[in-house]
Motif scaffolding. Structure first.
Motif, PDB file in Angstrom:
ATOM      1  N   ASP B 178       0.856  -1.180   0.000  1.00  0.00           N
ATOM      2  CA  ASP B 178       0.000   0.000   0.000  1.00  0.00           C
ATOM      3  C   ASP B 178       0.893   1.231   0.000  1.00  0.00           C
ATOM      4  N   LEU B 179       0.677   2.136  -0.930  1.00  0.00           N
ATOM      5  CA  LEU B 179       1.423   3.402  -0.961  1.00  0.00           C
ATOM      6  C   LEU B 179       0.410   4.536  -0.853  1.00  0.00           C
ATOM      7  N   GLU B 180       0.945   5.747  -0.661  1.00  0.00           N
ATOM      8  CA  GLU B 180       0.070   6.921  -0.608  1.00  0.00           C
ATOM      9  C   GLU B 180       0.498   7.903  -1.679  1.00  0.00           C
ATOM     10  N   ASP B 181      -0.459   8.529  -2.348  1.00  0.00           N
ATOM     11  CA  ASP B 181      -0.088   9.592  -3.274  1.00  0.00           C
ATOM     12  C   ASP B 181       0.031  10.898  -2.486  1.00  0.00           C
ATOM     13  N   GLU B 182       0.358  12.007  -3.183  1.00  0.00           N
ATOM     14  CA  GLU B 182       0.636  13.271  -2.485  1.00  0.00           C
ATOM     15  C   GLU B 182      -0.565  13.783  -1.684  1.00  0.00           C
ATOM     16  N   GLU B 183      -1.749  13.454  -2.158  1.00  0.00           N
ATOM     17  CA  GLU B 183      -2.948  13.917  -1.440  1.00  0.00           C
ATOM     18  C   GLU B 183      -3.409  12.912  -0.386  1.00  0.00           C
ATOM     19  N   GLY B 184      -2.612  11.892  -0.147  1.00  0.00           N
ATOM     20  CA  GLY B 184      -2.980  10.903   0.856  1.00  0.00           C
ATOM     21  C   GLY B 184      -3.895   9.817   0.319  1.00  0.00           C
ATOM     22  N   GLY B 185      -4.111   9.804  -1.004  1.00  0.00           N
ATOM     23  CA  GLY B 185      -4.941   8.766  -1.618  1.00  0.00           C
ATOM     24  C   GLY B 185      -4.209   7.436  -1.664  1.00  0.00           C
ATOM     25  N   ARG B 186      -4.988   6.374  -1.700  1.00  0.00           N
ATOM     26  CA  ARG B 186      -4.393   5.043  -1.659  1.00  0.00           C
ATOM     27  C   ARG B 186      -3.906   4.595  -3.040  1.00  0.00           C
ATOM     28  N   ALA B 204      -5.030   2.920  -8.513  1.00  0.00           N
ATOM     29  CA  ALA B 204      -5.079   4.245  -7.887  1.00  0.00           C
ATOM     30  C   ALA B 204      -6.310   4.973  -8.395  1.00  0.00           C
ATOM     31  N   ASN B 208      -4.812  10.075 -10.769  1.00  0.00           N
ATOM     32  CA  ASN B 208      -3.460   9.615 -10.486  1.00  0.00           C
ATOM     33  C   ASN B 208      -2.989   8.607 -11.544  1.00  0.00           C
TER      34      ASN B 208
END
Lengths: 125, 367
Positions: B178-186, B204, B208
């Motif tokens: 699990d990673l996070e994008d810059e806005e905290g999205g999964r 995503a 994204n």
């Protein structure tokens, strides 16, 4: 835009015919090869086979699908382009150079039913 | 265009790239960009990417999530650790297949089920209908997710470059991070695929995914259409729902018993599959290799030398990687043994071949 050559006759099933005396040299149009994509196999008839106008004489196969070939004229297969068996991609490279069969016509008046370049340009789009 | 036809978040990009588009599973999808052969070879020798945003994402959570997934899924998820993935099927009570799918065991709680695009509504209904007595939430979140499959021997390098995370190299086969994008999205990254090569699937939110697709394009990753997705999966011996698995073709018939854990106490279809295993099935899926270059296509009859029809081709190609004409066929079980001579009728002629292993191409997974 696909290439259409003046002076050839065309069928609705996208074969072209070049008339050399009573011989009809037959191939498929640039539009047809582009629609098919990479051609990987050419199913050819044998020399001496009889063909009828509008009847299937072989097939081109792309990766995804096979596409039957229909003879625009009736007669006897005088020559087949064996070179295509080992190099079917030649049809993609130049559809008008890669002839498929030559038919000794039994009824050259059948040519009248085929389209000229201008008429074919209307359906090849 | 058909008004009913859906599009993925990457549709504009496909059109801009000049892709040949065609309807698939209710979506307007790219069949090819530069050409099926070139795209196929890019995946086998370097790296290619596929828009698989049409796939379905269904989340299962709640106190009975494990028991419920175990009830509807043929594989055994009971000991599945968080971050791990299993392939298997959902079956009808008669052993026919509702769908084949991946089950992701979530880190916090619950499961992510990734299903075929054509079956999203049917699967979701099936899950709801079979959830009586289970305390679960079933959430079809397919519309919220885009997905890219990044596949090929250089997929790992492309992935690491995309995210700037060197640790992604450590991801094991059939596991995910699990990673996070810059806005905290999964963002989910799994080491999975459908090509027979090493590779990853990235999930995503659609914006994204579009950004990642554009970056990967700039990095020189070959965009690949559904045309070569089919030639690649076929060579690797992987089934396609609708062709090699269906309500009429059970996992036992398709040779996928290894994904049906009959030692599990219970799951839908278990009894029927047990019976099929014990008593045998009338038809089996086999591989056939032809001696000629003529191409066997889905629906062509499979015959004996005396022209008795004993089966039908389900998928066939002139294999791009192996340069041979091969197919999957569903045949009477009496003719399913390796080496059995069989004939495929292609137009007016019959072409001889023999039964071979279904995994035509040696897969290159990183295990």
């Amino acid at each position: 835009m696909s290439k259409i050559i003046e002076g050839l006759r065309y069928s609705e099933s996208h074969e072209w015919v070049k008339v050399e005396g009573d011989l009809a040299v037959i191939g498929v149009s640039d539009f047809a090869q582009a629609e098919m994509g990479d051609i990987t196999y050419v199913d050819l008839p044998s020399e001496g086979d009889e063909v009828e106008a509008g009847e299937e004489f072989g097939a081109l196969e792309s990766v995804k699908a096979s596409s039957e070939l229909y003879s625009p004229v009736s007669g006897t297969v005088e020559a087949v382009n064996d070179e295509l068996e080992g190099a079917p991609e030649k049809v993609n490279e130049d559809a008008y150079a890669a002839w498929i069969i030559k038919v000794r016509m039994s009824d050259p008046s059948e040519l009248d039913a085929l389209m000229d370049a201008a008429a074919y340009a209307e359906i090849a789009k | 265009m058909d008004e009913q036809l859906k599009t993925t978040c990457l549709h504009d990009s496909h059109v801009a790239l000049g892709a040949k588009m065609s309807p698939f599973a209710g979506f307007d999808m790219p069949i090819q960009y530069s050409g099926i052969i070139q795209e196929h070879n890019a995946v086998r020798t370097a790296v290619g990417m596929f828009d698989v945003s049409h796939m379905g994402e269904i989340f299962i959570d709640g106190p009975d999530a494990g028991a419920f997934v175990s009830h509807i899924f043929t594989n055994d998820i009971r000991e599945l650790e968080p971050g791990r993935i299993l392939y298997g099927m959902m079956c009808y009570p008669d052993g026919g297949v509702v769908d084949d799918l991946l089950v992701y065991k979530e880190f916090e709680s619950g499961y992510l089920l990734v299903v075929n695009a054509a079956n999203i509504e049917k699967d979701y209904r099936w899950m709801l209908d079979n959830s009586k007595g289970f305390e679960v939430e079933i959430f079809n979140d397919s519309e919220s997710w885009g997905q890219i499959a990044l596949q090929g021997p250089k997929a790992e390098d492309a992935l690491v470059k995309l995210f700037g995370i060197e640790e992604l190299r450590e991801l094991e086969f059939y596991t995910f991070y699990d990673l996070e994008d810059e806005e905290g999205g999964r963002v989910i990254v799994s080491r999975t695929g459908y090509t027979g090569e090493d590779g990853f699937e990235i999930y995503a939110d659609p914006d994204n995914i579009v950004e990642m697709w554009e970056t990967l394009l700039e990095d020189g990753v070959q965009p690949c259409g559904l045309g070569c997705r089919d030639t690649l999966r076929f060579e690797a011996g992987l089934p396609l729902y609708g062709d090699e698995l269906s309500p009429e073709i059970s996992p036992v018939m398709a040779g996928l018993s290894m994904f049906c854990k009959l030692d599990k106490p219970e799951f839908i279809g278990k009894e029927a599959l047990e019976k099929q295993k014990a008593e045998g099935v009338a038809r089996k899926l086999v591989g056939i290799e032809l001696k000629d270059n003529a191409i066997p296509r889905a629906g062509y009859p499979v015959e004996l030398e005396d022209e008795t029809v004993v089966g039908v081709v389900t998928t066939g190609y002139h294999s791009i990687s192996l340069d041979k004409s091969i197919c999957f066929a569903l045949v009477d079980s009496a003719y399913a043994a390796l080496g059995t001579p069989l004939f495929v009728r292609i137009r007016k002629r019959v072409f001889p071949g023999e039964v071979v292993k279904k995994r035509f191409y040696k897969t290159n997974y990183k295990k």
